[in-house]
Design a protein around this motif. Structure first.
Motif, short mmCIF file in Angstrom:
data_model
loop_
_atom_site.label_atom_id
_atom_site.label_comp_id
_atom_site.label_asym_id
_atom_site.label_seq_id
_atom_site.Cartn_x
_atom_site.Cartn_y
_atom_site.Cartn_z
N ALA A 1 44.25 41.68 43.53
CA ALA A 1 43.70 43.03 43.68
C ALA A 1 43.40 43.51 42.27
N GLY A 2 42.13 43.49 41.89
CA GLY A 2 41.74 43.84 40.53
C GLY A 2 41.50 42.62 39.68
N ALA A 3 40.67 41.70 40.16
CA ALA A 3 40.46 40.42 39.47
C ALA A 3 39.89 40.59 38.07
N ASP A 4 39.02 41.56 37.86
CA ASP A 4 38.45 41.76 36.52
C ASP A 4 39.55 42.07 35.51
N ALA A 5 40.46 42.96 35.87
CA ALA A 5 41.58 43.29 34.98
C ALA A 5 42.51 42.09 34.82
N ALA A 6 42.72 41.32 35.88
CA ALA A 6 43.57 40.13 35.79
C ALA A 6 42.96 39.11 34.84
N ILE A 7 41.65 38.94 34.89
CA ILE A 7 40.99 38.01 33.97
C ILE A 7 41.24 38.43 32.53
N ARG A 8 41.09 39.71 32.24
CA ARG A 8 41.35 40.20 30.87
C ARG A 8 42.81 39.95 30.47
N PHE A 9 43.76 40.22 31.39
CA PHE A 9 45.19 40.00 31.13
C PHE A 9 45.44 38.53 30.82
N TYR A 10 44.94 37.61 31.66
CA TYR A 10 45.19 36.19 31.47
C TYR A 10 44.53 35.67 30.18
N CYS A 11 43.39 36.22 29.83
CA CYS A 11 42.74 35.84 28.56
C CYS A 11 43.57 36.35 27.37
N ASP A 12 44.00 37.61 27.42
CA ASP A 12 44.77 38.19 26.32
C ASP A 12 46.15 37.57 26.16
N ILE A 13 46.85 37.34 27.26
CA ILE A 13 48.24 36.90 27.20
C ILE A 13 48.37 35.38 27.13
N PHE A 14 47.63 34.66 27.96
CA PHE A 14 47.78 33.20 28.04
C PHE A 14 46.70 32.43 27.28
N GLY A 15 45.81 33.15 26.61
CA GLY A 15 44.76 32.47 25.86
C GLY A 15 43.70 31.82 26.74
N ALA A 16 43.56 32.29 27.96
CA ALA A 16 42.55 31.74 28.87
C ALA A 16 41.16 32.05 28.34
N THR A 17 40.23 31.18 28.70
CA THR A 17 38.81 31.45 28.44
C THR A 17 38.08 31.43 29.78
N GLU A 18 37.21 32.39 29.95
CA GLU A 18 36.45 32.47 31.20
C GLU A 18 35.31 31.47 31.13
N ARG A 19 35.27 30.56 32.09
CA ARG A 19 34.19 29.57 32.06
C ARG A 19 33.10 29.84 33.06
N MET A 20 33.38 30.65 34.08
CA MET A 20 32.32 31.09 34.99
C MET A 20 32.81 32.21 35.88
N ARG A 21 31.84 33.00 36.37
CA ARG A 21 32.18 34.11 37.26
C ARG A 21 31.00 34.35 38.20
N LEU A 22 31.30 34.55 39.47
CA LEU A 22 30.30 34.95 40.46
C LEU A 22 30.70 36.33 40.95
N ASP A 23 29.82 37.28 40.75
CA ASP A 23 30.12 38.64 41.18
C ASP A 23 30.08 38.75 42.69
N GLY A 24 30.99 39.56 43.20
CA GLY A 24 31.03 39.87 44.62
C GLY A 24 30.42 41.24 44.85
N PRO A 25 30.51 41.74 46.08
CA PRO A 25 29.95 43.06 46.37
C PRO A 25 30.77 44.17 45.69
N ASP A 26 30.09 45.25 45.40
CA ASP A 26 30.75 46.46 44.88
C ASP A 26 31.53 46.23 43.60
N GLY A 27 31.03 45.36 42.73
CA GLY A 27 31.69 45.13 41.44
C GLY A 27 32.92 44.26 41.51
N THR A 28 33.16 43.62 42.64
CA THR A 28 34.32 42.73 42.75
C THR A 28 33.99 41.37 42.15
N VAL A 29 35.02 40.58 41.97
CA VAL A 29 34.85 39.20 41.51
C VAL A 29 34.91 38.31 42.74
N GLY A 30 33.79 37.67 43.05
CA GLY A 30 33.73 36.78 44.20
C GLY A 30 34.43 35.46 43.92
#
Length: 157
Positions: A21-50
């Motif tokens: 619940a809140g995937a965009d914020a989770a992505i930022r958290f995982y990148c900041d804390i665990f050093g994750a890098t986003e390799r791809m994203r497909l947007d869902g409806p209403d600004g969600t992460v599909g």
């Protein structure tokens, strides 16, 4: 017919997929804390992460927002999770402290473990449990069994 491998290039045989619940914020958290890098994203409806894919070390973490009409529900909606993720990092103490400072809750404080890791656990702000560890010592099977028996008996000498 073309021969292929069971998993596509860049993926492991087993890859975690989180519903958040809140995937965009989770992505930022995982990148900041665990050093994750986003390799791809497909947007869902209403600004969600599909669907999104992150790399953490040599592994892929997939995630998406909840889909109320489907079976995809986050731990917050379900009231908890029976699953935890385990991640090895260069400095467990630093990552644990940064996770707590960024809104995670301590499940188990960082400590040296009998099996050769220094580890702790946090509940991230999205309801997922992370076991964070740094391997500090190679322990052979005989020594590990001795140490495990000592932990169970309460003799930590």
């Amino acid at each position: 017919m073309t021969s292929t491998t069971p998993a596509p290039s860049g993926y492991r045989s087993l890859n975690a997929y989180l519903c958040v619940a809140g995937a965009d914020a989770a992505i930022r958290f995982y990148c900041d804390i665990f050093g994750a890098t986003e390799r791809m994203r497909l947007d869902g409806p209403d600004g969600t992460v599909g669907h999104a894919e992150l790399e953490i070390g040599d592994s892929v973490l997939m995630l998406s927002d909840e889909y109320p009409g489907m079976a995809q529900k986050s731990p917050k909606t379900l009231g908890g999770t029976p699953v935890s993720l385990s991640v090895y990092v260069d400095d467990v103490d630093d990552v644990y402290a940064r996770a707590i400072a960024a809104g995670a809750t301590s499940v188990r404080e960082v400590a040296d473990q009998f099996y050769g890791d220094r580890s702790g656990q946090v509940l991230d702000p999205f309801g997922h449990i992370w076991a964070i560890a740094t391997h500090v010592e190679d322990v052979d099977a005989e020594e590990m069994a001795r140490r495990a028996a000592a932990v169970v008996s309460g003799d930590n000498s």
